[in-house]
Design a protein around this motif. Structure first.
Motif, PDB file in Angstrom:
ATOM      1  N   LYS A   1      -4.411  15.057  -3.338  1.00  9.06           N
ATOM      2  CA  LYS A   1      -3.841  14.361  -2.184  1.00  9.06           C
ATOM      3  C   LYS A   1      -2.313  14.369  -2.211  1.00  9.06           C
ATOM      4  O   LYS A   1      -1.667  14.114  -1.191  1.00  9.06           O
ATOM      5  CB  LYS A   1      -4.338  12.920  -2.140  1.00  9.06           C
ATOM      6  CG  LYS A   1      -5.834  12.772  -1.886  1.00  9.06           C
ATOM      7  CD  LYS A   1      -6.229  11.300  -1.878  1.00  9.06           C
ATOM      8  CE  LYS A   1      -7.712  11.114  -1.624  1.00  9.06           C
ATOM      9  NZ  LYS A   1      -8.112   9.682  -1.619  1.00  9.06           N
ATOM     10  N   LEU A   2      -1.735  14.670  -3.378  1.00 13.29           N
ATOM     11  CA  LEU A   2      -0.276  14.689  -3.502  1.00 13.29           C
ATOM     12  C   LEU A   2       0.334  15.986  -2.980  1.00 13.29           C
ATOM     13  O   LEU A   2       1.532  16.041  -2.703  1.00 13.29           O
ATOM     14  CB  LEU A   2       0.128  14.522  -4.969  1.00 13.29           C
ATOM     15  CG  LEU A   2      -0.141  13.170  -5.621  1.00 13.29           C
ATOM     16  CD1 LEU A   2       0.038  13.270  -7.128  1.00 13.29           C
ATOM     17  CD2 LEU A   2       0.778  12.106  -5.040  1.00 13.29           C
ATOM     18  N   VAL A   3      -0.479  17.049  -2.878  1.00 14.61           N
ATOM     19  CA  VAL A   3       0.065  18.369  -2.572  1.00 14.61           C
ATOM     20  C   VAL A   3       0.880  18.356  -1.292  1.00 14.61           C
ATOM     21  O   VAL A   3       1.967  18.940  -1.207  1.00 14.61           O
ATOM     22  CB  VAL A   3      -1.075  19.414  -2.494  1.00 14.61           C
ATOM     23  CG1 VAL A   3      -0.556  20.737  -1.941  1.00 14.61           C
ATOM     24  CG2 VAL A   3      -1.690  19.625  -3.871  1.00 14.61           C
ATOM     25  N   GLN A   4       0.404  17.663  -0.244  1.00  8.78           N
ATOM     26  CA  GLN A   4       1.103  17.664   1.039  1.00  8.78           C
ATOM     27  C   GLN A   4       2.513  17.097   0.929  1.00  8.78           C
ATOM     28  O   GLN A   4       3.403  17.462   1.713  1.00  8.78           O
ATOM     29  CB  GLN A   4       0.309  16.873   2.076  1.00  8.78           C
ATOM     30  CG  GLN A   4       0.264  15.372   1.821  1.00  8.78           C
ATOM     31  CD  GLN A   4      -0.611  14.627   2.804  1.00  8.78           C
ATOM     32  OE1 GLN A   4      -1.780  14.362   2.538  1.00  8.78           O
ATOM     33  NE2 GLN A   4      -0.058  14.286   3.952  1.00  8.78           N
ATOM     34  N   PHE A   5       2.730  16.215  -0.041  1.00 10.88           N
ATOM     35  CA  PHE A   5       4.051  15.619  -0.213  1.00 10.88           C
ATOM     36  C   PHE A   5       4.934  16.463  -1.141  1.00 10.88           C
ATOM     37  O   PHE A   5       6.157  16.462  -0.999  1.00 10.88           O
ATOM     38  CB  PHE A   5       3.924  14.201  -0.783  1.00 10.88           C
ATOM     39  CG  PHE A   5       3.026  13.309   0.016  1.00 10.88           C
ATOM     40  CD1 PHE A   5       3.423  12.830   1.259  1.00 10.88           C
ATOM     41  CD2 PHE A   5       1.770  12.972  -0.442  1.00 10.88           C
ATOM     42  CE1 PHE A   5       2.600  12.015   2.022  1.00 10.88           C
ATOM     43  CE2 PHE A   5       0.928  12.159   0.298  1.00 10.88           C
ATOM     44  CZ  PHE A   5       1.342  11.682   1.534  1.00 10.88           C
ATOM     45  N   MET A   6       4.322  17.178  -2.064  1.00  9.02           N
ATOM     46  CA  MET A   6       5.082  17.937  -3.047  1.00  9.02           C
ATOM     47  C   MET A   6       5.501  19.313  -2.549  1.00  9.02           C
ATOM     48  O   MET A   6       6.412  19.924  -3.112  1.00  9.02           O
ATOM     49  CB  MET A   6       4.267  18.071  -4.327  1.00  9.02           C
ATOM     50  CG  MET A   6       3.969  16.721  -4.988  1.00  9.02           C
ATOM     51  SD  MET A   6       2.729  16.831  -6.297  1.00  9.02           S
ATOM     52  CE  MET A   6       3.617  17.770  -7.511  1.00  9.02           C
ATOM     53  N   GLU A   7       4.850  19.814  -1.508  1.00 11.51           N
ATOM     54  CA  GLU A   7       5.212  21.130  -0.986  1.00 11.51           C
ATOM     55  C   GLU A   7       6.643  21.171  -0.460  1.00 11.51           C
ATOM     56  O   GLU A   7       7.246  22.237  -0.369  1.00 11.51           O
ATOM     57  CB  GLU A   7       4.228  21.544   0.107  1.00 11.51           C
ATOM     58  CG  GLU A   7       2.860  21.928  -0.421  1.00 11.51           C
ATOM     59  CD  GLU A   7       1.874  22.253   0.682  1.00 11.51           C
ATOM     60  OE1 GLU A   7       0.968  23.065   0.434  1.00 11.51           O
ATOM     61  OE2 GLU A   7       2.009  21.697   1.787  1.00 11.51           O
TER      62      GLU A   7
END
Length: 311
Positions: free
Chosen positions: A53-59
């Motif tokens: 779920k963190l991927v969208q923020f880390m991209e």
């Protein structure tokens, strides 16, 4: 909900690394936070299970690179995959001249992505069209080049140093000891720039190599690339793909550089229920409860609105 920092080796795609991580960690829920081309190495951050779920923020994280840019030879892929399809004599260049050029390229830019990229136009991947002999007009996209520093100018890739270490500010320098990097086979002995780069999300270093060459009036290609940082994660924290099975991973609370709200049980419950509790702060927040992630939420000065919640 761990996050794993891997050191991607040469000749593996980012998808290859994800596939190996799924086997090593015995889960299908693995995602990465920014693709590395097969001929690039270095930091590839993997999020596992609930951490996906963190991927969208880390991209959107900024990234650091060591880049080898060979002048006087262009390739269709803009990197050492080749083949060389254009050549030109390279004029005499000095370090001061090159650094001045790099300085002129920093800041917000409009950058045209490579033809060989995963960008979709009309449902077609650009690289698929390129491999079929077609050309797709890819619109320029806004990127930001924060810092570009020339570490050296060499007569060819084989003459360049391969061992580096970070300084106290995380900027990598040529060193007698530290990390030694492998590069793809050289396409020839062309004058080569060694550049340390700190760039914003969406930046293609292959396109940067092309644009540096264009500014000098010659074709150019990226002859080597190492990602040394992605967001808050550094190469010094990385484990090899082969050692993933025995790695413990890093706390997912380390992933996002956001102000943190230590929630009460009641506030955490209301956010998980999708409600909008009162909150006077403005901006994006990381909400935690007893050291665990609850939500990423946006505050408008009056309430909190959940962007993503964790059970």
């Amino acid at each position: 909900m761990p996050v794993y920092v891997t050191d991607k080796p040469l000749n593996l795609t980012s998808h290859d690394v994800v596939a190996r991580a799924r086997r090593a960690l015995a889960t299908r829920r693995v995602g990465h936070t920014g693709t590395l081309d097969p001929l690039a190495t270095g930091v590839l951050v993997l999020c596992v299970n609930e951490s996906t779920k963190l991927v969208q923020f880390m991209e959107a994280d900024s990234k650091d690179y060591l880049a080898w840019i060979s002048l006087g030879a262009g390739t269709p892929t803009l990197d050492a995959e080749g083949p060389v399809d254009s050549v030109a004599d390279v004029p005499a260049l000095g370090a001061v001249q090159i650094q001045a050029l790099l300085d002129s390229l920093t800041g917000p830019q409009m950058q045209v992505p490579p033809q060989y990229s995963a960008i979709q136009v009309g449902g077609v991947r650009a690289y698929a069209a390129a491999r079929a002999g077609e050309h797709i007009d890819l619109p320029a996209r806004p990127v930001t080049l924060h810092e570009l520093t020339l570490l050296g100018l060499y007569g060819g890739v084989q003459q360049t140093p391969r061992t580096f270490a970070p300084d106290a500010g995380g900027r990598w320098q040529i060193s007698d000891s530290g990390f030694t990097f492998a590069l793809p086979p050289a396409l020839g002995e062309f004058p080569t720039l060694l550049v340390w780069a700190r760039v914003g999300s969406g930046t293609y270093i292959r396109s940067l190599a092309r644009d540096i060459g264009a500014a000098l009036g010659v074709p150019a290609h990226l002859s080597g690339l190492v990602r040394t940082r992605a967001g808050r994660f550094r190469l010094e924290q990385a484990v090899s793909v082969e050692r993933l099975a025995g790695a413990t991973g890093l706390d997912d609370l380390l992933a996002l550089d956001l102000p943190t709200i230590a929630a009460t049980p009641n506030l955490a419950l209301r956010l998980r229920q999708g409600k909008r509790p009162e909150w006077t702060g403005a901006g994006r927040f990381l909400v935690t409860l007893e050291g665990s992630l609850v939500a990423v939420a946006d505050g408008d000065g009056q309430t909190l609105k959940v962007v993503r919640a964790w059970a």
